[in-house]
Design a protein around this motif. Structure first.
Motif, PDB file in Angstrom:
ATOM      1  N   GLN A  43       0.889  -1.271   0.000  1.00  0.00           N
ATOM      2  CA  GLN A  43       0.228   0.043   0.078  1.00  0.00           C
ATOM      3  C   GLN A  43       0.825   1.202  -0.052  1.00  0.00           C
ATOM      4  OE1 GLN A  43      -3.210   0.428  -0.286  1.00  0.00           O
ATOM      5  NE2 GLN A  43      -3.873  -1.546  -0.198  1.00  0.00           N
ATOM      6  N   ARG A  44       2.035   1.155   0.829  1.00  0.00           N
ATOM      7  CA  ARG A  44       2.685   2.448   0.944  1.00  0.00           C
ATOM      8  C   ARG A  44       4.375   2.018   0.970  1.00  0.00           C
ATOM      9  NH1 ARG A  44       3.062   7.607   4.977  1.00  0.00           N
ATOM     10  NH2 ARG A  44       4.020   8.873   3.464  1.00  0.00           N
ATOM     11  N   PRO A  45       4.738   1.582  -0.142  1.00  0.00           N
ATOM     12  CA  PRO A  45       6.293   1.217   0.172  1.00  0.00           C
ATOM     13  C   PRO A  45       7.379   1.922   0.323  1.00  0.00           C
ATOM     14  CG  PRO A  45       5.655   1.413  -2.085  1.00  0.00           C
ATOM     15  CD  PRO A  45       4.474   1.969  -1.231  1.00  0.00           C
ATOM     16  N   ILE A  46       7.170   3.247   1.037  1.00  0.00           N
ATOM     17  CA  ILE A  46       8.285   4.153   0.960  1.00  0.00           C
ATOM     18  C   ILE A  46       9.397   3.699   1.892  1.00  0.00           C
ATOM     19  CG2 ILE A  46       6.822   5.364   2.955  1.00  0.00           C
ATOM     20  CD1 ILE A  46       9.348   6.959   0.458  1.00  0.00           C
ATOM     21  N   TYR A  47       8.989   2.886   2.969  1.00  0.00           N
ATOM     22  CA  TYR A  47      10.161   2.557   3.986  1.00  0.00           C
ATOM     23  C   TYR A  47      11.044   1.558   3.263  1.00  0.00           C
ATOM     24  CZ  TYR A  47       7.542   5.159   7.481  1.00  0.00           C
ATOM     25  OH  TYR A  47       6.812   6.224   7.893  1.00  0.00           O
ATOM     26  N   ALA A  48      10.230   0.508   2.287  1.00  0.00           N
ATOM     27  CA  ALA A  48      10.989  -0.420   1.941  1.00  0.00           C
ATOM     28  C   ALA A  48      11.860   0.025   0.591  1.00  0.00           C
ATOM     29  CB  ALA A  48      10.147  -1.695   1.370  1.00  0.00           C
ATOM     30  N   LEU A  49      11.281   0.883   0.101  1.00  0.00           N
ATOM     31  CA  LEU A  49      12.155   1.775  -1.081  1.00  0.00           C
ATOM     32  C   LEU A  49      13.050   2.524  -0.653  1.00  0.00           C
ATOM     33  CD1 LEU A  49       9.214   2.822  -3.730  1.00  0.00           C
ATOM     34  CD2 LEU A  49      11.373   1.478  -4.066  1.00  0.00           C
ATOM     35  N   LEU A  50      13.191   3.112   0.688  1.00  0.00           N
ATOM     36  CA  LEU A  50      14.230   3.802   1.275  1.00  0.00           C
ATOM     37  C   LEU A  50      15.403   2.911   1.409  1.00  0.00           C
ATOM     38  CD1 LEU A  50      12.485   6.206   3.905  1.00  0.00           C
ATOM     39  CD2 LEU A  50      13.807   6.894   1.930  1.00  0.00           C
ATOM     40  N   ARG A  51      15.053   1.676   1.668  1.00  0.00           N
ATOM     41  CA  ARG A  51      16.094   0.566   2.064  1.00  0.00           C
ATOM     42  C   ARG A  51      16.964   0.282   0.760  1.00  0.00           C
ATOM     43  NH1 ARG A  51      17.445  -4.795   1.816  1.00  0.00           N
ATOM     44  NH2 ARG A  51      18.698  -5.391   3.667  1.00  0.00           N
ATOM     45  N   GLU A  52      16.126   0.180  -0.374  1.00  0.00           N
ATOM     46  CA  GLU A  52      16.771  -0.174  -1.704  1.00  0.00           C
ATOM     47  C   GLU A  52      15.657  -0.209  -2.812  1.00  0.00           C
ATOM     48  OE1 GLU A  52      18.032  -4.425  -1.809  1.00  0.00           O
ATOM     49  OE2 GLU A  52      16.176  -5.225  -0.645  1.00  0.00           O
ATOM     50  N   ASN A  53      16.094   0.129  -3.918  1.00  0.00           N
ATOM     51  CA  ASN A  53      15.395   0.076  -5.146  1.00  0.00           C
ATOM     52  C   ASN A  53      15.102  -1.268  -5.504  1.00  0.00           C
ATOM     53  OD1 ASN A  53      13.930   0.837  -7.385  1.00  0.00           O
ATOM     54  ND2 ASN A  53      15.700   1.729  -8.516  1.00  0.00           N
ATOM     55  N   PHE A  54      13.771  -1.874  -5.196  1.00  0.00           N
ATOM     56  CA  PHE A  54      13.333  -3.040  -5.924  1.00  0.00           C
ATOM     57  C   PHE A  54      12.447  -3.031  -6.825  1.00  0.00           C
ATOM     58  CE2 PHE A  54      10.773  -1.901  -2.166  1.00  0.00           C
ATOM     59  CZ  PHE A  54       9.759  -1.639  -2.916  1.00  0.00           C
ATOM     60  N   VAL A  55      12.253  -1.829  -7.324  1.00  0.00           N
ATOM     61  CA  VAL A  55      11.206  -1.937  -8.909  1.00  0.00           C
ATOM     62  C   VAL A  55      12.481  -1.708  -9.938  1.00  0.00           C
ATOM     63  CG1 VAL A  55       9.413  -0.671  -9.795  1.00  0.00           C
ATOM     64  CG2 VAL A  55       9.569  -0.766  -7.361  1.00  0.00           C
ATOM     65  N   PRO A  56      12.594  -2.817 -10.772  1.00  0.00           N
ATOM     66  CA  PRO A  56      13.306  -2.619 -12.018  1.00  0.00           C
ATOM     67  C   PRO A  56      12.584  -1.813 -13.053  1.00  0.00           C
ATOM     68  CG  PRO A  56      12.637  -4.970 -11.064  1.00  0.00           C
ATOM     69  CD  PRO A  56      11.727  -4.087 -10.510  1.00  0.00           C
ATOM     70  N   GLN A  57      13.493  -0.803 -13.644  1.00  0.00           N
ATOM     71  CA  GLN A  57      12.972   0.130 -14.788  1.00  0.00           C
ATOM     72  C   GLN A  57      12.262  -0.861 -15.594  1.00  0.00           C
ATOM     73  OE1 GLN A  57      12.813   3.714 -15.072  1.00  0.00           O
ATOM     74  NE2 GLN A  57      11.325   2.778 -16.383  1.00  0.00           N
ATOM     75  N   SER A  58      13.089  -1.806 -16.111  1.00  0.00           N
ATOM     76  CA  SER A  58      12.390  -2.706 -17.527  1.00  0.00           C
ATOM     77  C   SER A  58      11.226  -3.648 -17.110  1.00  0.00           C
ATOM     78  CB  SER A  58      13.623  -3.161 -17.858  1.00  0.00           C
ATOM     79  OG  SER A  58      14.258  -2.448 -18.638  1.00  0.00           O
TER      80      SER A  58
END
Length: 351
Positions: free
Chosen positions: A159-174
């Motif tokens: 729902q709100r992945p801000i904390y997980a994203l702060l740790r690392e970028n897990f969303v691949p651009q492709s």
């Protein structure tokens, strides 16, 4: 090109019984001097079991045969349009040009040197049907979870992945698909930097409370080569990523008293310090220490690494020298001993 589609891999249209039609998807491919890879990339789009309404290739002022290759594909297959960026302004600008020309409800991104498995778009669209509130849906790159230093720790819907994203970028651009309206409200990709522009966008969208959903599948394959930005400019990637993090946390209502954000940032700092140490470069470690200096308790985190690059560095180089040189010296001495034995050995002769 041989089609990889099969009826068994097609997405079931029953997932959209409550809608008049399935979601329309536009594919955007930024390309710069991608002649070596672009045909495999476009072929993977052709082979999708769920077909996009259009494919937009944005040529970022290539100097090789990329435009000619794409033009040939546009006349033979695909609902493909070639857009010229005019001047080389980087992938963020190229993607924004594609977004401005796209007509689909959803935008799927694919870099010109990557390619998809045949069920990639089908899985993304199926995830949209399962989580209609999601604005960003993504798969993972083949081998991505195994390559990470720690578990992704993700559920299917975030729902709100801000904390997980702060740790690392897990969303691949492709491997990501974004609702076009969310890209418009989020301002698209920032063109001020050529590094980590995708990470910056995911952080901004998550800070604005856009929901993310993960397909739970690896459906994208990445080409590894020396011309990749992440391989050529690792220090710039570190700096841009931490600038994006710093701006993102300023959007949090409880910062700097947000304990969860602090923990995520400290984990990210540890990951990047370890990555910098793998470069065996004082400059890399000092750069990461500098760009993470605003992180809570950063002095404690950086102290062990400061020690490594001071008095321990000489021991490290001594160990490397011994590892590299000693076996060679031992082999040289052994060969010399063998030669001496041969010289002392009496020759075979008949008396």
């Amino acid at each position: 090109m041989r089609s990889g589609r099969s009826d068994s891999s097609r997405i079931s249209m029953s997932a959209f019984v409550d809608e008049q039609q399935p979601p329309s998807v536009s594919v955007i491919v930024p390309a710069f001097n991608a002649g070596t890879f672009i045909e495999r990339c476009l072929g993977s789009i052709v082979d999708q079991s769920y077909q996009p309404v259009e494919t937009l290739v944005v040529d970022d002022a290539s100097t090789d045969d990329t435009p000619q290759i794409v033009a040939a594909w546009a006349t033979e297959r695909l609902n493909l349009r070639l857009i010229s960026a005019g001047e080389n302004a980087g992938p963020a600008n190229a993607r924004n040009l594609g977004i401005a020309s796209a007509t689909g409800e959803w935008i799927a991104f694919l870099d010109a040197d990557d390619f998809w498995r045949t069920d990639h778009l089908a899985r993304l669209v199926e995830t949209v049907s399962r989580f209609p509130m999601a604005d960003v849906v993504f798969s993972t790159v083949v081998g991505q979870r195994e390559m990470r230093r720690g578990p992704m720790g993700l559920s299917i819907e975030i729902q709100r992945p801000i904390y997980a994203l702060l740790r690392e970028n897990f969303v691949p651009q492709s491997a990501v698909m974004v609702r076009r309206s969310s890209l418009s409200t989020g301002g698209g990709y920032r063109t001020g930097s050529r590094y980590a522009e995708d990470y910056d966008l995911w952080l901004r969208l998550s800070a604005e409370k856009h929901a993310f959903a993960w397909t739970g599948a690896d459906t994208c394959e990445r080409s590894e080569h020396n011309e990749q930005v992440s391989a050529r400019f690792p220090l710039q990637m570190f700096g841009s990523a931490w600038s994006a993090r710093e701006e993102a946390v300023l959007r949090l209502p409880n910062w700097p008293d947000d304990a969860e954000a602090s923990t995520a940032l400290q984990s990210a700092a540890k990951i990047d310090l370890e990555a910098a140490w793998s470069f065996r470069s004082k400059e890399a470690i000092r750069h990461v220490i500098r760009v993470t200096s605003w992180v809570p308790d950063s002095a404690r985190l950086s102290l062990p690494w400061e020690r490594r690059i001071s008095w321990q560095w000489s021991f490290w180089y001594a160990a490397v020298w011994l590892y590299d040189r000693l076996p060679r010296q031992v082999r040289a001495l052994r060969n010399e001993a063998k030669a001496n034995v041969r010289r002392l050995r009496p020759s075979n002769c008949f008396l």
